[in-house]
Design a protein around this motif. Structure first.
Motif, PDB file in Angstrom:
ATOM      1  N   GLU A 190     -31.347  12.841 -42.293  1.00  0.00           N
ATOM      2  CA  GLU A 190     -30.988  14.146 -41.732  1.00  0.00           C
ATOM      3  C   GLU A 190     -29.509  14.227 -41.368  1.00  0.00           C
ATOM      4  N   LEU A 191     -28.908  13.094 -41.041  1.00  0.00           N
ATOM      5  CA  LEU A 191     -27.479  13.109 -40.732  1.00  0.00           C
ATOM      6  C   LEU A 191     -26.658  13.475 -41.971  1.00  0.00           C
ATOM      7  N   GLU A 192     -27.029  12.945 -43.104  1.00  0.00           N
ATOM      8  CA  GLU A 192     -26.333  13.295 -44.343  1.00  0.00           C
ATOM      9  C   GLU A 192     -26.594  14.750 -44.719  1.00  0.00           C
ATOM     10  N   LYS A 208     -17.243   9.656 -43.225  1.00  0.00           N
ATOM     11  CA  LYS A 208     -17.135  10.114 -41.848  1.00  0.00           C
ATOM     12  C   LYS A 208     -18.393   9.863 -41.018  1.00  0.00           C
ATOM     13  N   ILE A 209     -19.549   9.795 -41.651  1.00  0.00           N
ATOM     14  CA  ILE A 209     -20.807   9.692 -40.904  1.00  0.00           C
ATOM     15  C   ILE A 209     -21.483   8.345 -41.128  1.00  0.00           C
ATOM     16  N   ILE A 210     -21.725   7.995 -42.388  1.00  0.00           N
ATOM     17  CA  ILE A 210     -22.520   6.805 -42.680  1.00  0.00           C
ATOM     18  C   ILE A 210     -21.747   5.520 -42.400  1.00  0.00           C
ATOM     19  N   LEU A 211     -20.502   5.470 -42.829  1.00  0.00           N
ATOM     20  CA  LEU A 211     -19.728   4.237 -42.672  1.00  0.00           C
ATOM     21  C   LEU A 211     -19.538   3.818 -41.211  1.00  0.00           C
ATOM     22  N   PRO A 212     -19.210   4.737 -40.276  1.00  0.00           N
ATOM     23  CA  PRO A 212     -19.124   4.293 -38.879  1.00  0.00           C
ATOM     24  C   PRO A 212     -20.447   3.785 -38.323  1.00  0.00           C
ATOM     25  N   LEU A 213     -21.562   4.411 -38.719  1.00  0.00           N
ATOM     26  CA  LEU A 213     -22.866   3.953 -38.245  1.00  0.00           C
ATOM     27  C   LEU A 213     -23.272   2.636 -38.889  1.00  0.00           C
ATOM     28  N   LEU A 214     -22.691   2.350 -40.044  1.00  0.00           N
ATOM     29  CA  LEU A 214     -23.019   1.126 -40.769  1.00  0.00           C
ATOM     30  C   LEU A 214     -22.147  -0.051 -40.348  1.00  0.00           C
ATOM     31  N   LEU A 294     -27.344   2.960 -34.065  1.00  0.00           N
ATOM     32  CA  LEU A 294     -27.275   4.422 -33.981  1.00  0.00           C
ATOM     33  C   LEU A 294     -27.022   4.860 -32.558  1.00  0.00           C
ATOM     34  N   SER A 295     -26.181   4.167 -31.845  1.00  0.00           N
ATOM     35  CA  SER A 295     -25.936   4.477 -30.435  1.00  0.00           C
ATOM     36  C   SER A 295     -25.307   5.866 -30.301  1.00  0.00           C
ATOM     37  N   GLY A 296     -26.081   6.800 -29.755  1.00  0.00           N
ATOM     38  CA  GLY A 296     -25.578   8.135 -29.508  1.00  0.00           C
ATOM     39  C   GLY A 296     -25.527   9.042 -30.714  1.00  0.00           C
TER      40      GLY A 296
END
Length: 300
Positions: A190-192, A208-214, A294-296
């Motif tokens: 859902e984030l993507e 911008k989204i997946i790489l920081p969470l990874l 997935l903190s926050g």
């Protein structure tokens, strides 16, 4: 008609306080056991390093004494000096550092997009790749070393750090893929989709989204790959013959004599020096390693 007599109903005691007191009693019993198990685990992990530290500062007379003491009588740095001069540790450490860093970078660059494809795209190729990952972990070193040696000999990569980096990359890549695809699968799709609805391209969403969470997954994979390449001995023993190209584990084997007589003080000093890069690397990335995946990122 018979008159019915209303009997006053007695209030039943609330079981909640009883359950709460039972939980407190359980915690009082289990918490000391947890602390005891944690202390035992820390001692189990820390004793080899403590033993190396103590042995590295002992003199040969103390190590060969009939009644050796646990602590050294004085701080003796001769073992460090002799180990560095005799085994030529600095060039060997540089070789290990080059091989480990190069292997870590190559494995991370290759496994990141491949792990994303394995986790997100449900195709037949994914099943084949997953089967290859699991099957590759079954084969022992001794089974593949002869054909691997012949292949590297044909392409001129025997007795070369480049060949060693290639072997370490191929050997570490399946497990790195397996680790990273688990981290990618834990990130909600859902984030993507939300990023795509806001007008972001797939590349922008990934960056911008997946790489920081990874990032925690990348750190864990890098740590595993680095330590695995830094400590590997068997492949380096077979593929490297030039003393100038030997890695640190091969150099540490020099402290064992032909008749099995170990120069324990020098070996402990050299081994202690060999653990420093791994400890430094772990200290630099431990904040990322322990942070939540997935903190926050998702609320509600």
């Amino acid at each position: 008609m018979t008159a019915t007599i209303d009997r006053p109903q007695t209030a039943r005691p609330d079981p909640a306080p009883r359950r709460l007191s039972s939980a407190k009693r359980t915690r009082r019993v289990t918490r000391p056991l947890q602390y005891l198990a944690l202390a035992g685990y820390i001692v189990f992990l820390g004793f080899p390093l403590l033993f190396l530290l103590i042995t590295a500062f002992k003199t040969p007379q103390e190590l060969q004494s009939a009644a050796p003491s646990f602590l050294p009588q004085s701080l003796n740095f001769d073992n460090f000096t002799q180990a560095t001069e005799k085994a030529n540790l600095i060039p060997a450490a540089l070789n290990s550092l080059i091989v480990s860093v190069a292997t870590t970078l190559i494995v991370t660059v290759i496994s990141l997009p491949a792990a994303y494809a394995l986790a997100r795209f449900k195709t037949k190729l994914r099943t084949v790749a997953t089967g290859w990952i699991l099957l590759s972990q079954v084969f022992p070193f001794i089974l593949i070393i002869i054909p691997l040696f012949l292949v590297l000999k044909q392409i001129g990569l025997i007795n070369s750090l480049v060949g060693l980096i290639l072997v370490y990359t191929v050997w570490s890549l399946p497990f790195a893929l397996w680790m990273l695809q688990g981290y990618v699968a834990g990130i909600p799709v859902e984030l993507e989709e939300a990023g795509a609805m806001d007008g972001g391209s797939r590349l922008l969403v990934l960056r911008k989204i997946i790489l920081p969470l990874l990032a925690p997954g990348l750190v864990a994979t890098s740590l595993f790959t680095f330590i695995s390449a830094w400590n590997e001995f068997f492949f380096a023993l077979v593929l490297i013959q030039d003393p100038a190209l030997q890695t640190l584990p091969l150099t540490l084997a020099r402290f064992v004599g032909a008749e099995g007589q170990v120069q324990l003080g020098q070996l402990a000093a050299a081994s202690l020096l060999a653990t420093i890069p791994s400890l430094v690397f772990f200290a630099l990335i431990q904040k990322r390693l322990t942070s939540g995946l997935l903190s926050g990122a998702v609320k509600g």
